[in-house]
Design an enzyme around this catalytic site. Structure first.
Site, PDB file in Angstrom:
ATOM      1  N   ARG A 132       0.845  -1.193   0.000  1.00  0.00           N
ATOM      2  CA  ARG A 132       0.000   0.000   0.000  1.00  0.00           C
ATOM      3  C   ARG A 132       0.881   1.243   0.000  1.00  0.00           C
ATOM      4  NH1 ARG A 132      -3.450  -2.730  -1.629  1.00  0.00           N
ATOM      5  NH2 ARG A 132      -5.405  -3.316  -0.625  1.00  0.00           N
TER       6      ARG A 132
ATOM      7  N   HIS B  96      -1.776   0.704  -9.581  1.00  0.00           N
ATOM      8  CA  HIS B  96      -2.409  -0.271  -8.665  1.00  0.00           C
ATOM      9  C   HIS B  96      -3.091  -1.397  -9.453  1.00  0.00           C
ATOM     10  CE1 HIS B  96      -4.391  -0.801  -4.451  1.00  0.00           C
ATOM     11  NE2 HIS B  96      -4.197  -1.968  -5.064  1.00  0.00           N
TER      12      HIS B  96
HETATM   13  P1  NDP Z   1      -1.980 -11.770   4.546  1.00  0.00           P
HETATM   14  O1  NDP Z   1      -2.781 -11.165   5.632  1.00  0.00           O
HETATM   15  O2  NDP Z   1      -2.281 -13.159   4.130  1.00  0.00           O
HETATM   16  O3  NDP Z   1      -0.419 -11.695   4.900  1.00  0.00           O
HETATM   17  C1  NDP Z   1       0.161 -10.627   5.526  1.00  0.00           C
HETATM   18  C2  NDP Z   1       1.591 -10.986   5.898  1.00  0.00           C
HETATM   19  O4  NDP Z   1       2.212  -9.828   6.486  1.00  0.00           O
HETATM   20  C3  NDP Z   1       1.676 -12.089   6.953  1.00  0.00           C
HETATM   21  O5  NDP Z   1       2.767 -12.920   6.685  1.00  0.00           O
HETATM   22  C4  NDP Z   1       1.896 -11.317   8.239  1.00  0.00           C
HETATM   23  O6  NDP Z   1       2.598 -12.023   9.234  1.00  0.00           O
HETATM   24  C5  NDP Z   1       2.750 -10.176   7.754  1.00  0.00           C
HETATM   25  N1  NDP Z   1       2.674  -9.039   8.686  1.00  0.00           N
HETATM   26  C6  NDP Z   1       1.600  -8.311   9.042  1.00  0.00           C
HETATM   27  N2  NDP Z   1       1.922  -7.354   9.918  1.00  0.00           N
HETATM   28  C7  NDP Z   1       3.253  -7.495  10.131  1.00  0.00           C
HETATM   29  C8  NDP Z   1       4.197  -6.813  10.936  1.00  0.00           C
HETATM   30  N3  NDP Z   1       3.836  -5.794  11.725  1.00  0.00           N
HETATM   31  N4  NDP Z   1       5.473  -7.229  10.912  1.00  0.00           N
HETATM   32  C9  NDP Z   1       5.850  -8.270  10.123  1.00  0.00           C
HETATM   33  N5  NDP Z   1       5.013  -8.949   9.352  1.00  0.00           N
HETATM   34  C10 NDP Z   1       3.732  -8.571   9.342  1.00  0.00           C
HETATM   35  O7  NDP Z   1      -2.131 -10.772   3.294  1.00  0.00           O
HETATM   36  P2  NDP Z   1      -2.054 -11.118   1.746  1.00  0.00           P
HETATM   37  O8  NDP Z   1      -0.808 -11.887   1.502  1.00  0.00           O
HETATM   38  O9  NDP Z   1      -3.328 -11.695   1.266  1.00  0.00           O
HETATM   39  O10 NDP Z   1      -1.943  -9.642   1.118  1.00  0.00           O
HETATM   40  C11 NDP Z   1      -0.915  -8.763   1.523  1.00  0.00           C
HETATM   41  C12 NDP Z   1      -1.197  -7.356   1.028  1.00  0.00           C
HETATM   42  O11 NDP Z   1      -0.933  -7.245  -0.362  1.00  0.00           O
HETATM   43  C13 NDP Z   1      -2.647  -6.871   1.136  1.00  0.00           C
HETATM   44  O12 NDP Z   1      -2.970  -6.461   2.445  1.00  0.00           O
HETATM   45  C14 NDP Z   1      -2.650  -5.700   0.172  1.00  0.00           C
HETATM   46  O13 NDP Z   1      -2.258  -4.521   0.849  1.00  0.00           O
HETATM   47  C15 NDP Z   1      -1.591  -6.082  -0.850  1.00  0.00           C
HETATM   48  N6  NDP Z   1      -2.178  -6.363  -2.163  1.00  0.00           N
HETATM   49  C16 NDP Z   1      -1.858  -5.517  -3.193  1.00  0.00           C
HETATM   50  C17 NDP Z   1      -2.367  -5.746  -4.453  1.00  0.00           C
HETATM   51  C18 NDP Z   1      -1.962  -4.890  -5.597  1.00  0.00           C
HETATM   52  O14 NDP Z   1      -2.511  -5.038  -6.687  1.00  0.00           O
HETATM   53  N7  NDP Z   1      -0.998  -4.025  -5.436  1.00  0.00           N
HETATM   54  C19 NDP Z   1      -3.277  -6.873  -4.723  1.00  0.00           C
HETATM   55  C20 NDP Z   1      -3.525  -7.711  -3.569  1.00  0.00           C
HETATM   56  C21 NDP Z   1      -2.997  -7.440  -2.344  1.00  0.00           C
HETATM   57  P3  NDP Z   1       1.966 -13.325   9.953  1.00  0.00           P
HETATM   58  O15 NDP Z   1       1.908 -14.371   8.866  1.00  0.00           O
HETATM   59  O16 NDP Z   1       2.914 -13.640  11.001  1.00  0.00           O
HETATM   60  O17 NDP Z   1       0.597 -12.910  10.420  1.00  0.00           O
HETATM   61  C1  OXD Z   2      -6.176  -5.943  -2.996  1.00  0.00           C
HETATM   62  C2  OXD Z   2      -5.727  -4.968  -4.001  1.00  0.00           C
HETATM   63  O1  OXD Z   2      -5.939  -5.742  -1.810  1.00  0.00           O
HETATM   64  O2  OXD Z   2      -6.127  -5.078  -5.183  1.00  0.00           O
HETATM   65  O3  OXD Z   2      -6.799  -6.953  -3.398  1.00  0.00           O
HETATM   66  O4  OXD Z   2      -4.963  -4.062  -3.669  1.00  0.00           O
END
Ligand code: NDP
Ligand code: OXD
Length: 308
Positions: A223, A271
């Site tokens: 983000r 995005h």
């Molecule tokens: P998940 O919730 O499955 O994974 C998040 C990961 O981040 C987990 O491994 C989590 O750790 C880790 N995490 C969260 N907070 C912290 C922290 N404070 N310190 C260290 N690690 C942390 O999310 P997704 O994989 O499904 O998606 C990730 C992000 O990708 C979305 O939230 C979105 O913002 C972005 N995204 C962007 C898109 C785009 O087109 N640009 C499309 C889709 C998603 P733990 O496993 O230990 O909980």
């Molecule tokens: C998502 C994105 O979070 O598209 O799915 O950013």
């Protein structure tokens, strides 16, 4: 009644049609709402500030993407409502393909040659090969772990960092502050796939860049507010980082005056790294509507405590 809101009108209309086909048109209300009091389930993406708070009988907020920051950031979390999000293998695979394209474009100097062609120049630059490159991923969740695994299968040296410890075949996994410093010092490409929460806002900042290897490259797919824009510009201008690919921004679309537009070391996309595919994601939304109606546990529920 099922409400639908999407800031991209065409996508909102596609979700409306898919839901109307499954549940009947009289069961679905596309924003602007005709029956706000009757809405129990809303499928939404970037609803306006506090809109969801005006729905008195809301039980479920279904994000139409993987991220849920658009719900928390706009004060759209509703005390009595559960939040669910999209988890879809297609979203992870699309993200992997985008990440790979970005890394290879830099390794093979493709953006440099594109610019050079415009100037009718003929200069060669050294390129790199996959086994020599270390890719590190911030966030080893549903998407990050698949991206990590697939890059490792291709032959990259892959590392990843998350809140809790992970074990992923072919990936060196880290957690904790000391581990992060160690990982950053060895990284060529840093890929951000963290969710946006109070803990991760501004995470990509000067202090983190200083820990990165000189000449390394940042890819922000998480983000916009993960990044302190000014700190990145400084790191690029001081030649500590060699470049950055940015898919997400504080403000989307990005303000026309922002320095990123013209910066020679910034490569931007609007995005689009990985977009929810309605065909593959619709079943889980339909299933959640049925589960809500039958009082059963929902799929892909978000922790209100962690905020992701
Ligand atoms: P998940 O919730 O499955 O994974 C998040 C990961 O981040 C987990 O491994 C989590 O750790 C880790 N995490 C969260 N907070 C912290 C922290 N404070 N310190 C260290 N690690 C942390 O999310 P997704 O994989 O499904 O998606 C990730 C992000 O990708 C979305 O939230 C979105 O913002 C972005 N995204 C962007 C898109 C785009 O087109 N640009 C499309 C889709 C998603 P733990 O496993 O230990 O909980
Ligand atoms: C998502 C994105 O979070 O598209 O799915 O950013």
């Amino acid at each position: 009644m099922i409400g639908v809101y999407c800031n991209r009108t065409k996508i909102g209309e596609s979700w409306f049609r898919a839901l109307a086909e499954e549940f009947g048109e009289d069961q679905v209300d596309l924003y602007p709402f005709t029956y706000p009091d009757a809405i129990e389930f809303i499928a939404c993406w970037k609803a306006p500030h506090r809109l969801l708070q005006t729905l008195p009988n809301l039980k479920v907020i279904q994000s139409l993407g993987a991220g849920v920051d658009h719900i928390f950031d706009r004060d759209n979390a509703v005390e009595q409502a559960m939040i669910a999000r999209i988890i879809d293998p297609q979203l992870s695979v699309d993200m992997y393909e985008f990440a790979l394209a970005t890394i290879l474009a830099d390794m093979k100097r493709l953006t440099f040659y594109r610019d050079q062609q415009k100037e009718k120049q003929w200069k060669e630059r050294r390129y790199s090969t996959i086994p020599n490159k270390v890719v590190s991923i911030l966030g080893l969740g549903v998407i990050g772990s698949i991206v990590a695994q697939k890059l490792s299968v291709l032959g990259f040296q892959v590392k990843g960092w998350s809140r809790s410890e992970k074990k992923i075949d072919g990936v060196e996994c880290f957690s904790g502050e000391a581990d992060l410093t160690h990982m950053l010092s060895q990284t060529d490409y840093l890929l951000n796939l963290l969710p946006l929460t109070n803990d991760t806002r501004g995470f990509l900042n000067q202090s983190l860049f200083e820990k990165m290897k000189k000449g390394s490259y940042l890819i922000n797919l998480g983000r916009g507010p993960h990044l302190v824009d000014e700190d990145l510009l400084t790191a690029l201008d001081q030649e500590h980082l060699s470049g950055a690919c940015l898919d997400v921004f504080h403000e989307e679309p990005l303000d026309k005056e922002h320095s990123f537009w013209e910066h020679p070391k910034v490569f931007m996309t609007p995005h689009i790294a990985s977009i929810t595919n309605i065909e593959t994601a619709r079943k889980q939304v339909f299933e959640n509507i049925r589960r809500m109606r039958e009082g059963r546990e929902l799929l892909n529920v978000v922790s209100m405590e962690r905020g992701y």
